[in-house]
Scaffold this active site. Structure first.
Site, PDB file in Angstrom:
ATOM      1  N   THR A 109     -32.053  36.181  47.688  1.00 39.16           N
ATOM      2  CA  THR A 109     -31.732  34.840  47.010  1.00 39.16           C
ATOM      3  C   THR A 109     -30.946  34.943  46.037  1.00 39.16           C
ATOM      4  O   THR A 109     -30.259  34.208  45.278  1.00 39.16           O
ATOM      5  CB  THR A 109     -33.050  34.057  46.645  1.00 39.16           C
ATOM      6  OG1 THR A 109     -33.668  34.669  45.572  1.00 39.16           O
ATOM      7  CG2 THR A 109     -33.891  33.785  47.616  1.00 39.16           C
ATOM      8  N   LYS A 110     -30.610  36.287  45.266  1.00 39.47           N
ATOM      9  CA  LYS A 110     -29.959  36.404  44.131  1.00 39.47           C
ATOM     10  C   LYS A 110     -28.544  35.861  44.262  1.00 39.47           C
ATOM     11  O   LYS A 110     -27.959  35.254  43.066  1.00 39.47           O
ATOM     12  CB  LYS A 110     -30.027  38.183  43.770  1.00 39.47           C
ATOM     13  CG  LYS A 110     -29.582  38.264  42.519  1.00 39.47           C
ATOM     14  CD  LYS A 110     -30.042  37.681  41.122  1.00 39.47           C
ATOM     15  CE  LYS A 110     -31.302  38.674  40.823  1.00 39.47           C
ATOM     16  NZ  LYS A 110     -32.355  38.366  39.930  1.00 39.47           N
ATOM     17  N   GLU A 154     -15.264  17.653  50.978  1.00 40.27           N
ATOM     18  CA  GLU A 154     -15.724  18.880  51.096  1.00 40.27           C
ATOM     19  C   GLU A 154     -14.806  19.812  50.136  1.00 40.27           C
ATOM     20  O   GLU A 154     -13.301  19.599  50.522  1.00 40.27           O
ATOM     21  CB  GLU A 154     -15.628  19.668  52.533  1.00 40.27           C
ATOM     22  CG  GLU A 154     -15.889  20.915  52.667  1.00 40.27           C
ATOM     23  CD  GLU A 154     -15.563  21.431  54.174  1.00 40.27           C
ATOM     24  OE1 GLU A 154     -15.423  20.540  55.058  1.00 40.27           O
ATOM     25  OE2 GLU A 154     -15.427  22.715  54.368  1.00 40.27           O
ATOM     26  N   ASP A 161     -13.261  30.213  42.424  1.00 41.13           N
ATOM     27  CA  ASP A 161     -11.765  30.220  42.728  1.00 41.13           C
ATOM     28  C   ASP A 161     -10.991  29.678  41.628  1.00 41.13           C
ATOM     29  O   ASP A 161     -11.361  28.453  41.315  1.00 41.13           O
ATOM     30  CB  ASP A 161     -11.394  29.762  44.262  1.00 41.13           C
ATOM     31  CG  ASP A 161     -12.188  30.376  45.295  1.00 41.13           C
ATOM     32  OD1 ASP A 161     -12.663  31.768  45.112  1.00 41.13           O
ATOM     33  OD2 ASP A 161     -12.188  29.969  46.558  1.00 41.13           O
ATOM     34  N   CYS A 209       1.442  22.398  75.579  1.00 45.05           N
ATOM     35  CA  CYS A 209       2.551  22.516  74.579  1.00 45.05           C
ATOM     36  C   CYS A 209       3.311  23.717  75.189  1.00 45.05           C
ATOM     37  O   CYS A 209       4.142  23.592  75.885  1.00 45.05           O
ATOM     38  CB  CYS A 209       2.140  22.504  73.388  1.00 45.05           C
ATOM     39  SG  CYS A 209       3.598  22.064  72.219  1.00 45.05           S
ATOM     40  N   LEU A 210       3.199  25.018  74.259  1.00 45.02           N
ATOM     41  CA  LEU A 210       3.997  26.100  74.874  1.00 45.02           C
ATOM     42  C   LEU A 210       3.504  26.403  76.172  1.00 45.02           C
ATOM     43  O   LEU A 210       4.576  26.796  77.016  1.00 45.02           O
ATOM     44  CB  LEU A 210       3.854  27.056  73.957  1.00 45.02           C
ATOM     45  CG  LEU A 210       4.681  28.372  74.284  1.00 45.02           C
ATOM     46  CD1 LEU A 210       5.980  28.422  73.920  1.00 45.02           C
ATOM     47  CD2 LEU A 210       4.007  29.601  73.289  1.00 45.02           C
ATOM     48  N   GLY A 211       2.414  26.281  76.480  1.00 42.43           N
ATOM     49  CA  GLY A 211       1.992  26.551  78.012  1.00 42.43           C
ATOM     50  C   GLY A 211       2.857  25.669  78.722  1.00 42.43           C
ATOM     51  O   GLY A 211       3.079  25.951  79.849  1.00 42.43           O
ATOM     52  N   HIS A 241      -0.974  17.540  73.022  1.00 39.86           N
ATOM     53  CA  HIS A 241      -2.114  18.600  72.660  1.00 39.86           C
ATOM     54  C   HIS A 241      -3.500  17.794  73.229  1.00 39.86           C
ATOM     55  O   HIS A 241      -4.035  17.135  72.166  1.00 39.86           O
ATOM     56  CB  HIS A 241      -2.149  19.011  71.535  1.00 39.86           C
ATOM     57  CG  HIS A 241      -1.366  20.119  70.970  1.00 39.86           C
ATOM     58  ND1 HIS A 241      -1.730  21.522  70.977  1.00 39.86           N
ATOM     59  CD2 HIS A 241      -0.036  20.079  70.565  1.00 39.86           C
ATOM     60  CE1 HIS A 241      -0.695  22.046  70.564  1.00 39.86           C
ATOM     61  NE2 HIS A 241       0.501  21.148  70.535  1.00 39.86           N
ATOM     62  N   GLY A 247     -17.479  23.559  56.757  1.00 40.45           N
ATOM     63  CA  GLY A 247     -17.015  22.429  57.657  1.00 40.45           C
ATOM     64  C   GLY A 247     -17.969  21.699  58.609  1.00 40.45           C
ATOM     65  O   GLY A 247     -18.189  20.484  58.573  1.00 40.45           O
ATOM     66  N   GLU A 274      -7.861  28.459  42.070  1.00 46.10           N
ATOM     67  CA  GLU A 274      -7.179  27.330  42.401  1.00 46.10           C
ATOM     68  C   GLU A 274      -8.348  26.115  42.428  1.00 46.10           C
ATOM     69  O   GLU A 274      -7.579  24.943  42.665  1.00 46.10           O
ATOM     70  CB  GLU A 274      -6.661  27.651  44.090  1.00 46.10           C
ATOM     71  CG  GLU A 274      -5.632  28.376  44.078  1.00 46.10           C
ATOM     72  CD  GLU A 274      -6.157  29.916  44.409  1.00 46.10           C
ATOM     73  OE1 GLU A 274      -5.297  30.550  45.026  1.00 46.10           O
ATOM     74  OE2 GLU A 274      -7.358  30.088  44.224  1.00 46.10           O
ATOM     75  N   GLU A 332      -6.374  18.443  73.373  1.00 47.31           N
ATOM     76  CA  GLU A 332      -7.473  19.101  72.864  1.00 47.31           C
ATOM     77  C   GLU A 332      -8.103  18.289  71.723  1.00 47.31           C
ATOM     78  O   GLU A 332      -9.193  18.357  71.156  1.00 47.31           O
ATOM     79  CB  GLU A 332      -7.532  20.744  72.696  1.00 47.31           C
ATOM     80  CG  GLU A 332      -6.745  21.208  71.438  1.00 47.31           C
ATOM     81  CD  GLU A 332      -5.104  21.324  72.045  1.00 47.31           C
ATOM     82  OE1 GLU A 332      -4.830  20.732  72.829  1.00 47.31           O
ATOM     83  OE2 GLU A 332      -4.527  22.020  71.290  1.00 47.31           O
TER      84      GLU A 332
END
Ligand code: GLN
Length: 531
Positions: A188-189, A140, A147, A382-384, A507, A17, A149, A509
């Site tokens: 590097t393998k 991305e 994998d 929020c919950l806070g 929120h 990310g 999926e 943030e």
């Protein structure tokens, strides 16, 4: 439109990310319009129903979709605002394909992964790219190559390159280059193997980004280039750094931005990283330290609070202080663990973030009481925010046993209760009050002063709210609600006789950015510094 596809190999969780976001930054620093899409191959339709312990924070977009936390990195690094369609999951793709099949849109065909599912993936990517108007679309793919999926997605991006032309689609592969202590060398393998795996799917990477503990030597670079069939200048070193915001600059120094522009024929001017450098400089030159205790349930996995952490970093940079976060486990506070309490008491500010479920709730309430009584700067989100109301009702408004009906449906004083429109909602996925909604800030309040404007748009994610029947009683006892939604819901609380006691139902943030810190966070950090 050009596409840069970022894949990962060897192990997950090594910063795909941040890598993608940093590539985006390289382009936006050249005034190239860029956007990003995160593909999560899991079957969940969105991240909303996923446990933060497993996947980290759920990032909420402006349009109210619960997405992967990487969208937060994209927004912060690239300075863009993304909609929920920028997060593709297997669940979303199959939902569409199956809906089409039921409508008979496939006209009798056998519906298959190739071409129907892969077509759906490609058209989603192209549509999002077109709608954003960007010149470059970063894609991305979550997880690691191999994998199960992920297979339809790798196949779809392979086809994308075939259809769009090699000159318009490039592949960047992120791998891990482990350091072996006893021989003192980088190996590097695993990288060779993961590129081999990628090529077996028909994808030849154009660049390899190597996550490693130490910088890559020339010989390691040469070896990786030779074995993976990429030019040596496209083997990019991404060694550990103390600050993720340095990664774009690390890439730039190695000529990665230039290489990408060349490879895709992009006409970008000289990169301008001056804002970014200034932001980093502010963080690094800060001498004074401010300790913020974040009291939560998921403290063992700081990724669960990633936007909170970054918002504190942004606020610290602005305030010119270094913010040290102390993650305090609410359950330990609840159990009276003296070590946890000592840490809380050493903090210059207390932050109680959002959350769900009963675990640790009483510990959070006790932390809030402590901050209120001891005049320690406090921000509740929020919950806070909701628990600050509960605490105040119990301690100051004479409502013994007050609670949120989320945790005690039989409380004598349900000061926090289900939003009316939530009654009867049975499905859990995507059914909360979600996304950006206006909040009207009261003239003369602290919050209004912090934002410097009357109406702000902030993102929400909740099912419960302050019960309107108790507002009057709480205000009579001194609690002030200084922000409301246009339809009258309580959005912000503050305590006038406290150095800094602020709670937000929303929120803040999620909208904090380097150089544009979120006002409630900046308020907290500044108040904590005064202490
Ligand atoms: N559990 C609370 C609610 O649903 C708070 C949610 C949150 O903190 N995001 O309203």
């Amino acid at each position: 439109m050009k596409f840069i596809v970022v894949t990962g190999g060897v192990v997950s969780g090594i910063g795909k990310g941040i890598t993608t976001a940093s590539i985006g930054r390289l382009l936006s620093a050249r005034d190239i319009e860029v956007t990003a899409i995160k593909i999560d191959p899991y079957i969940n339709v969105d991240a909303g129903t996923m446990n933060p312990f497993q996947h980290g924070e759920v990032f909420v977009t402006e349009d109210g979709v619960e997405t992967d936390l990487d969208l937060g990195h994209y927004e912060r690094f690239m300075g863009v605002t993304l909609s929920g369609s920028h997060n593709i999951t297997t669940g979303k793709i199959y939902q569409r394909v199956i809906r089409k099949e039921r409508r008979g849109e496939y006209l009798g065909e056998t519906v298959q992964v190739i071409p129907h599912v892969t077509d759906e993936i490609k058209s989603w990517i192209r549509n999002v790219g077109r709608a954003s108007g960007a010149e470059v679309v970063l894609v991305e793919i979550g997880g690691t190559v191999g994998d199960i999926e992920g297979m339809p997605f790798y196949e779809a991006v392979r086809q994308l390159q075939l259809e769009e032309g090699r000159e318009n689609v490039m592949f960047v592969h992120l791998t891990y280059v482990p350091y072996l202590k006893h021989t003192e060398e980088l190996k590097t393998k695993p990288t060779q193997h993961s590129v081999k795996e990628l090529r077996s799917l028909g994808i030849q990477p154009d660049a390899i980004v190597c996550r490693c503990e130490y910088p890559l030597s020339e010989s390691v670079r040469r070896k990786i280039a030779l074995h993976t069939n990429v030019p040596k200048r496209a083997v990019i070193d991404a060694h550990d750094t103390d600050l993720v915001y340095k990664v774009p600059l690390m890439f730039e120094e190695q000529g990665f931005g230039e290489y990408i522009c060349e490879r895709l024929g992009l006409d970008g001017g000289e990169p301008d990283h001056s804002d970014w450098e200034e932001f980093i400089e502010r963080i690094e030159s800060a001498e004074e330290e401010v300790r913020i205790a974040v009291v939560g349930k998921y403290v063992d996995l700081p990724d669960a609070y990633i936007s909170i952490r970054e918002a504190l970093v942004h606020a610290g940079a602005e305030a010119g202080v270094r913010v040290e976060i102390d993650w305090v486990d609410a359950e330990e506070l609840e159990a009276g663990c003296s070590e946890a309490w000592e840490r809380l008491q050493e903090a210059d500010g207390v932050l109680v973030p959002g959350g769900f479920g009963k675990r640790g709730v009483e510990g959070k309430i006790e932390a809030i009481r402590y901050a209120r009584e001891e005049e320690v700067p406090f921000l509740g989100i929020c919950l806070g925010f909701q628990l600050a109301v509960v605490e105040y009702a119990r301690s100051e408004a004479g409502m013994e046993g007050a609670h949120s009906t989320e945790f005690n449906p039989d409380t004598p004083h349900p000061v926090i209760d289900l939003l009316p429109e939530q009654r009867g909602v049975e499905e859990k996925g995507g059914t909360m009050r979600l996304g950006a909604e206006p909040v009207v800030l009261e003239e003369g309040s602290l919050i209004r002063e912090l934002y410097g404007k009357e109406v702000v748009l902030e993102r929400h994610r909740h099912r419960y709210e302050v019960n309107p029947e108790y507002i009057h009683r709480l205000e009579e006892h001194g609690l002030r609600f200084t922000g409301r939604s246009p339809d009258g819901r309580m959005e912000v609380l503050e305590l006038p006789d406290h150095p800094y006691f602020v709670g937000t139902q929303y929120h803040p943030e999620f909208k904090s950015r380097p150089g544009q810190p979120s006002p409630p966070f900046l308020g907290l950090v500044n108040a904590a510094r005064e202490r």
